[in-house]
Design a protein around this motif. Sequence first.
Motif, PDB file in Angstrom:
ATOM      1  N   CYS A 142      -7.123   5.006   7.245  1.00  0.00           N
ATOM      2  CA  CYS A 142      -7.259   6.370   6.686  1.00  0.00           C
ATOM      3  C   CYS A 142      -6.895   6.220   4.964  1.00  0.00           C
ATOM      4  CB  CYS A 142      -6.923   7.208   8.295  1.00  0.00           C
ATOM      5  SG  CYS A 142      -4.619   7.301   7.560  1.00  0.00           S
ATOM      6  N   GLY A 143      -5.894   4.537   4.898  1.00  0.00           N
ATOM      7  CA  GLY A 143      -5.085   5.345   3.373  1.00  0.00           C
ATOM      8  C   GLY A 143      -4.874   7.322   3.228  1.00  0.00           C
ATOM      9  N   THR A 144      -5.040   7.832   2.153  1.00  0.00           N
ATOM     10  CA  THR A 144      -4.818   8.691   1.468  1.00  0.00           C
ATOM     11  C   THR A 144      -5.546  10.108   2.630  1.00  0.00           C
ATOM     12  OG1 THR A 144      -6.339   8.627  -0.099  1.00  0.00           O
ATOM     13  CG2 THR A 144      -3.824   8.341  -0.476  1.00  0.00           C
ATOM     14  N   GLY A 164      -5.346  10.498  10.978  1.00  0.00           N
ATOM     15  CA  GLY A 164      -5.387   9.186  10.661  1.00  0.00           C
ATOM     16  C   GLY A 164      -4.762   7.891  11.281  1.00  0.00           C
ATOM     17  N   ILE A 165      -4.995   6.357  11.021  1.00  0.00           N
ATOM     18  CA  ILE A 165      -4.170   5.782  11.507  1.00  0.00           C
ATOM     19  C   ILE A 165      -4.361   4.667  10.175  1.00  0.00           C
ATOM     20  CG2 ILE A 165      -3.708   4.122  13.262  1.00  0.00           C
ATOM     21  CD1 ILE A 165      -5.567   5.218  15.180  1.00  0.00           C
ATOM     22  N   ASP A 166      -2.838   4.885   9.772  1.00  0.00           N
ATOM     23  CA  ASP A 166      -3.243   3.639   9.161  1.00  0.00           C
ATOM     24  C   ASP A 166      -1.268   2.571   9.403  1.00  0.00           C
ATOM     25  OD1 ASP A 166      -4.413   3.173   5.810  1.00  0.00           O
ATOM     26  OD2 ASP A 166      -2.568   2.185   5.573  1.00  0.00           O
ATOM     27  N   ILE A 167      -1.261   1.605   8.588  1.00  0.00           N
ATOM     28  CA  ILE A 167      -0.646   0.515   8.102  1.00  0.00           C
ATOM     29  C   ILE A 167       0.371   0.611   7.401  1.00  0.00           C
ATOM     30  CG2 ILE A 167      -2.255  -0.980   6.662  1.00  0.00           C
ATOM     31  CD1 ILE A 167      -0.504  -3.478   8.393  1.00  0.00           C
ATOM     32  N   ALA A 168       0.675   1.175   6.590  1.00  0.00           N
ATOM     33  CA  ALA A 168       1.696   2.166   5.642  1.00  0.00           C
ATOM     34  C   ALA A 168       1.678   2.836   5.572  1.00  0.00           C
ATOM     35  CB  ALA A 168       1.058   1.460   4.279  1.00  0.00           C
ATOM     36  N   PRO A 169       3.549   3.061   5.800  1.00  0.00           N
ATOM     37  CA  PRO A 169       4.119   4.886   6.517  1.00  0.00           C
ATOM     38  C   PRO A 169       3.438   5.591   4.825  1.00  0.00           C
ATOM     39  CG  PRO A 169       5.104   2.920   7.140  1.00  0.00           C
ATOM     40  CD  PRO A 169       3.537   1.970   6.096  1.00  0.00           C
ATOM     41  N   GLY A 170       3.080   4.922   3.436  1.00  0.00           N
ATOM     42  CA  GLY A 170       3.741   5.519   1.917  1.00  0.00           C
ATOM     43  C   GLY A 170       1.940   6.332   2.347  1.00  0.00           C
ATOM     44  N   MET A 171       0.520   5.611   2.652  1.00  0.00           N
ATOM     45  CA  MET A 171      -0.732   6.140   3.029  1.00  0.00           C
ATOM     46  C   MET A 171      -0.496   7.622   4.005  1.00  0.00           C
ATOM     47  SD  MET A 171      -2.776   5.212   0.523  1.00  0.00           S
ATOM     48  CE  MET A 171      -3.129   3.077   0.241  1.00  0.00           C
ATOM     49  N   ILE A 172       0.062   7.310   5.019  1.00  0.00           N
ATOM     50  CA  ILE A 172      -0.048   8.419   5.655  1.00  0.00           C
ATOM     51  C   ILE A 172       1.093   9.531   5.763  1.00  0.00           C
ATOM     52  CG2 ILE A 172       0.799   9.328   8.126  1.00  0.00           C
ATOM     53  CD1 ILE A 172      -1.405   7.160   8.608  1.00  0.00           C
ATOM     54  N   ARG A 173       2.010   9.288   4.872  1.00  0.00           N
ATOM     55  CA  ARG A 173       3.357  10.187   4.228  1.00  0.00           C
ATOM     56  C   ARG A 173       2.069  10.705   3.074  1.00  0.00           C
ATOM     57  NH1 ARG A 173       6.994   6.815   4.950  1.00  0.00           N
ATOM     58  NH2 ARG A 173       6.295   5.921   2.756  1.00  0.00           N
ATOM     59  N   GLN A 174       1.101  10.471   1.991  1.00  0.00           N
ATOM     60  CA  GLN A 174       0.336  10.951   0.606  1.00  0.00           C
ATOM     61  C   GLN A 174      -0.871  11.876   1.573  1.00  0.00           C
ATOM     62  OE1 GLN A 174       1.633  10.416  -2.030  1.00  0.00           O
ATOM     63  NE2 GLN A 174      -0.484  11.768  -2.424  1.00  0.00           N
ATOM     64  N   ALA A 175      -1.459  11.552   2.920  1.00  0.00           N
ATOM     65  CA  ALA A 175      -2.270  11.498   3.843  1.00  0.00           C
ATOM     66  C   ALA A 175      -2.509  12.803   4.470  1.00  0.00           C
ATOM     67  CB  ALA A 175      -3.181  11.241   4.780  1.00  0.00           C
ATOM     68  N   ARG A 176      -1.003  13.437   4.574  1.00  0.00           N
ATOM     69  CA  ARG A 176      -0.585  14.540   4.863  1.00  0.00           C
ATOM     70  C   ARG A 176      -0.142  16.155   3.816  1.00  0.00           C
ATOM     71  NH1 ARG A 176       3.920  11.923   8.862  1.00  0.00           N
ATOM     72  NH2 ARG A 176       2.609  11.632  10.866  1.00  0.00           N
ATOM     73  N   PHE A 222       0.782  -1.102  -0.103  1.00  0.00           N
ATOM     74  CA  PHE A 222      -0.091  -0.030  -0.085  1.00  0.00           C
ATOM     75  C   PHE A 222       0.889   1.052  -0.261  1.00  0.00           C
ATOM     76  CE2 PHE A 222      -3.564  -2.717   0.778  1.00  0.00           C
ATOM     77  CZ  PHE A 222      -4.684  -1.804  -0.017  1.00  0.00           C
ATOM     78  N   SER A 223       1.887   1.256   0.590  1.00  0.00           N
ATOM     79  CA  SER A 223       2.810   2.224   0.880  1.00  0.00           C
ATOM     80  C   SER A 223       3.709   2.841  -0.841  1.00  0.00           C
ATOM     81  CB  SER A 223       4.118   1.944   1.397  1.00  0.00           C
ATOM     82  OG  SER A 223       3.646   1.910   2.772  1.00  0.00           O
ATOM     83  N   ALA A 224       3.880   1.228  -1.477  1.00  0.00           N
ATOM     84  CA  ALA A 224       4.112   1.638  -2.838  1.00  0.00           C
ATOM     85  C   ALA A 224       3.562   2.205  -3.572  1.00  0.00           C
ATOM     86  CB  ALA A 224       4.515   0.333  -3.142  1.00  0.00           C
ATOM     87  N   ALA A 225       2.026   2.089  -3.291  1.00  0.00           N
ATOM     88  CA  ALA A 225       0.545   2.211  -4.190  1.00  0.00           C
ATOM     89  C   ALA A 225      -0.079   4.257  -3.979  1.00  0.00           C
ATOM     90  CB  ALA A 225      -0.351   1.067  -4.384  1.00  0.00           C
ATOM     91  N   ALA A 226       0.797   4.798  -2.306  1.00  0.00           N
ATOM     92  CA  ALA A 226      -0.029   5.773  -2.149  1.00  0.00           C
ATOM     93  C   ALA A 226       0.011   6.657  -3.440  1.00  0.00           C
ATOM     94  CB  ALA A 226       0.631   6.424  -1.072  1.00  0.00           C
TER      95      ALA A 226
END
Length: 87
Positions: free
Chosen positions: A55-57, A75-87, A16-20
């Motif tokens: 939370c995803g993105t 937001g809480i997510d298992i994928a650090p990349g999703m959190i970065r994208q959400a910010r 999921f991080s790779a796809a964020a």
Amino acid sequence: METGTEHQRRQVGARFSAAAKTYADSSNLQDQVARRVLPMVPEGFSASRVIDAGCGTGRLLALAARRWPKAFHAGIDIAPGMIRQAR
């Protein structure tokens, strides 16, 4: 030593991080769900905190922030990349 569950969690998070960065372009169903969830909350409800697990993105949190701008949003997510994208 990593358990099978921990290994799976790490793999899912990595995928999921790779796809964020392109997730919003390919997650139409998630967008539809996000836009249908908040109208289900009664109009007079006033949130002081909004927490989105998985939370995803952050699209649902962004909608919640418009509805309850003074609330604390997290937001809480298992994928650090999703959190970065959400910010």
